[in-house]
Motif scaffolding. Structure first.
Motif, PDB file in Angstrom:
ATOM      1  N   LEU A  27       0.827  -1.211   0.000  1.00 48.42           N
ATOM      2  CA  LEU A  27       0.000   0.000   0.000  1.00 48.42           C
ATOM      3  C   LEU A  27       0.858   1.256   0.000  1.00 48.42           C
ATOM      4  O   LEU A  27       0.542   2.237  -0.682  1.00 48.42           O
ATOM      5  N   GLY A  28       1.944   1.226   0.762  1.00 46.32           N
ATOM      6  CA  GLY A  28       2.839   2.377   0.804  1.00 46.32           C
ATOM      7  C   GLY A  28       3.443   2.688  -0.556  1.00 46.32           C
ATOM      8  O   GLY A  28       3.524   3.857  -0.965  1.00 46.32           O
ATOM      9  N   LEU A  29       3.869   1.658  -1.251  1.00 49.28           N
ATOM     10  CA  LEU A  29       4.439   1.861  -2.582  1.00 49.28           C
ATOM     11  C   LEU A  29       3.404   2.427  -3.553  1.00 49.28           C
ATOM     12  O   LEU A  29       3.683   3.369  -4.304  1.00 49.28           O
ATOM     13  N   LEU A  30       2.210   1.861  -3.520  1.00 48.27           N
ATOM     14  CA  LEU A  30       1.151   2.332  -4.417  1.00 48.27           C
ATOM     15  C   LEU A  30       0.740   3.758  -4.057  1.00 48.27           C
ATOM     16  O   LEU A  30       0.543   4.601  -4.938  1.00 48.27           O
ATOM     17  N   ALA A  31       0.637   4.056  -2.769  1.00 50.69           N
ATOM     18  CA  ALA A  31       0.258   5.398  -2.326  1.00 50.69           C
ATOM     19  C   ALA A  31       1.315   6.434  -2.699  1.00 50.69           C
ATOM     20  O   ALA A  31       0.994   7.601  -2.926  1.00 50.69           O
ATOM     21  N   ALA A  32       2.566   6.003  -2.761  1.00 51.43           N
ATOM     22  CA  ALA A  32       3.653   6.908  -3.144  1.00 51.43           C
ATOM     23  C   ALA A  32       3.696   7.142  -4.653  1.00 51.43           C
ATOM     24  O   ALA A  32       4.529   7.898  -5.145  1.00 51.43           O
ATOM     25  N   GLY A  33       2.805   6.487  -5.381  1.00 46.58           N
ATOM     26  CA  GLY A  33       2.705   6.722  -6.815  1.00 46.58           C
ATOM     27  C   GLY A  33       3.397   5.709  -7.698  1.00 46.58           C
ATOM     28  O   GLY A  33       3.453   5.879  -8.919  1.00 46.58           O
ATOM     29  N   HIS A  34       3.924   4.650  -7.091  1.00 42.76           N
ATOM     30  CA  HIS A  34       4.562   3.613  -7.913  1.00 42.76           C
ATOM     31  C   HIS A  34       3.485   2.797  -8.620  1.00 42.76           C
ATOM     32  O   HIS A  34       2.591   2.263  -7.970  1.00 42.76           O
ATOM     33  N   PRO A  35       3.554   2.684  -9.931  1.00 44.88           N
ATOM     34  CA  PRO A  35       2.561   1.869 -10.633  1.00 44.88           C
ATOM     35  C   PRO A  35       2.747   0.378 -10.312  1.00 44.88           C
ATOM     36  O   PRO A  35       3.833  -0.058  -9.918  1.00 44.88           O
ATOM     37  N   VAL A  36       1.694  -0.373 -10.486  1.00 46.47           N
ATOM     38  CA  VAL A  36       1.719  -1.810 -10.193  1.00 46.47           C
ATOM     39  C   VAL A  36       2.871  -2.487 -10.931  1.00 46.47           C
ATOM     40  O   VAL A  36       3.579  -3.313 -10.353  1.00 46.47           O
ATOM     41  N   GLU A  37       3.094  -2.130 -12.176  1.00 45.03           N
ATOM     42  CA  GLU A  37       4.158  -2.751 -12.954  1.00 45.03           C
ATOM     43  C   GLU A  37       5.524  -2.530 -12.300  1.00 45.03           C
ATOM     44  O   GLU A  37       6.373  -3.424 -12.282  1.00 45.03           O
ATOM     45  N   GLU A  38       5.742  -1.344 -11.748  1.00 43.21           N
ATOM     46  CA  GLU A  38       7.010  -1.053 -11.083  1.00 43.21           C
ATOM     47  C   GLU A  38       7.147  -1.852  -9.786  1.00 43.21           C
ATOM     48  O   GLU A  38       8.222  -2.366  -9.470  1.00 43.21           O
ATOM     49  N   VAL A  39       6.052  -1.972  -9.053  1.00 45.99           N
ATOM     50  CA  VAL A  39       6.062  -2.776  -7.821  1.00 45.99           C
ATOM     51  C   VAL A  39       6.437  -4.213  -8.156  1.00 45.99           C
ATOM     52  O   VAL A  39       7.251  -4.838  -7.468  1.00 45.99           O
ATOM     53  N   LEU A  40       5.888  -4.738  -9.246  1.00 49.57           N
ATOM     54  CA  LEU A  40       6.194  -6.105  -9.649  1.00 49.57           C
ATOM     55  C   LEU A  40       7.645  -6.244 -10.117  1.00 49.57           C
ATOM     56  O   LEU A  40       8.241  -7.311  -9.953  1.00 49.57           O
ATOM     57  N   GLU A  41       8.224  -5.189 -10.641  1.00 46.86           N
ATOM     58  CA  GLU A  41       9.647  -5.221 -11.002  1.00 46.86           C
ATOM     59  C   GLU A  41      10.514  -5.209  -9.744  1.00 46.86           C
ATOM     60  O   GLU A  41      11.551  -5.871  -9.696  1.00 46.86           O
ATOM     61  N   LEU A  42      10.093  -4.434  -8.731  1.00 46.46           N
ATOM     62  CA  LEU A  42      10.840  -4.363  -7.474  1.00 46.46           C
ATOM     63  C   LEU A  42      10.785  -5.694  -6.722  1.00 46.46           C
ATOM     64  O   LEU A  42      11.722  -6.055  -6.013  1.00 46.46           O
ATOM     65  N   TYR A  43       9.665  -6.392  -6.853  1.00 46.88           N
ATOM     66  CA  TYR A  43       9.439  -7.673  -6.180  1.00 46.88           C
ATOM     67  C   TYR A  43       9.064  -8.710  -7.232  1.00 46.88           C
ATOM     68  O   TYR A  43       7.892  -9.064  -7.392  1.00 46.88           O
ATOM     69  N   PRO A  44      10.048  -9.213  -7.988  1.00 44.03           N
ATOM     70  CA  PRO A  44       9.743 -10.105  -9.117  1.00 44.03           C
ATOM     71  C   PRO A  44       9.083 -11.423  -8.722  1.00 44.03           C
ATOM     72  O   PRO A  44       8.516 -12.104  -9.579  1.00 44.03           O
ATOM     73  N   TYR A  45       9.126 -11.790  -7.458  1.00 45.46           N
ATOM     74  CA  TYR A  45       8.489 -13.022  -7.009  1.00 45.46           C
ATOM     75  C   TYR A  45       7.010 -12.818  -6.691  1.00 45.46           C
ATOM     76  O   TYR A  45       6.309 -13.771  -6.347  1.00 45.46           O
ATOM     77  N   LEU A  46       6.525 -11.587  -6.804  1.00 47.11           N
ATOM     78  CA  LEU A  46       5.097 -11.325  -6.608  1.00 47.11           C
ATOM     79  C   LEU A  46       4.359 -11.377  -7.933  1.00 47.11           C
ATOM     80  O   LEU A  46       4.948 -11.229  -9.000  1.00 47.11           O
ATOM     81  N   GLU A  47       3.053 -11.568  -7.832  1.00 49.21           N
ATOM     82  CA  GLU A  47       2.186 -11.599  -9.008  1.00 49.21           C
ATOM     83  C   GLU A  47       1.189 -10.448  -8.906  1.00 49.21           C
ATOM     84  O   GLU A  47       0.930  -9.929  -7.828  1.00 49.21           O
ATOM     85  N   ARG A  48       0.634 -10.083 -10.026  1.00 47.61           N
ATOM     86  CA  ARG A  48      -0.339  -8.983 -10.047  1.00 47.61           C
ATOM     87  C   ARG A  48      -1.473  -9.242  -9.052  1.00 47.61           C
ATOM     88  O   ARG A  48      -1.925  -8.330  -8.363  1.00 47.61           O
TER      89      ARG A  48
END
Length: 78
Positions: free
Chosen positions: A33-54
């Motif tokens: 939630l913090g990452l998304l609230a800071a404006g990071h798009p979902v695609e970027e979050v998934l790049e930061l955490y490649p073991y996560l899924e959408r």
């Protein structure tokens, strides 16, 4: 909340102090939630955490929305 998303959120006292996490990993719902609230798009979050899924990100959002709707009532003194 759809059951399949809810199953992605785990609570284990041995992992991150029992805070809600994604699939038992050391990634908390709060981190997502913090990452998304800071404006990071979902695609970027998934790049930061490649073991996560959408669906993990969607589960974190769904879980947070569900938790905000809960109402806590004070207990009456006996």
């Amino acid at each position: 909340m759809p059951t399949e998303l809810l199953e992605r959120i785990t609570h284990d006292p041995a992992v991150m102090g029992g805070r809600p996490c994604i699939r038992g990993m050391r990634v908390t719902v709060g981190t997502m939630l913090g990452l998304l609230a800071a404006g990071h798009p979902v695609e970027e979050v998934l790049e930061l955490y490649p073991y996560l899924e959408r669906d993990d990100v969607m589960a974190a959002l769904s879980y947070a929305a569900w938790r905000v709707e809960e109402v806590e009532l004070p207990l009456k003194a006996s």
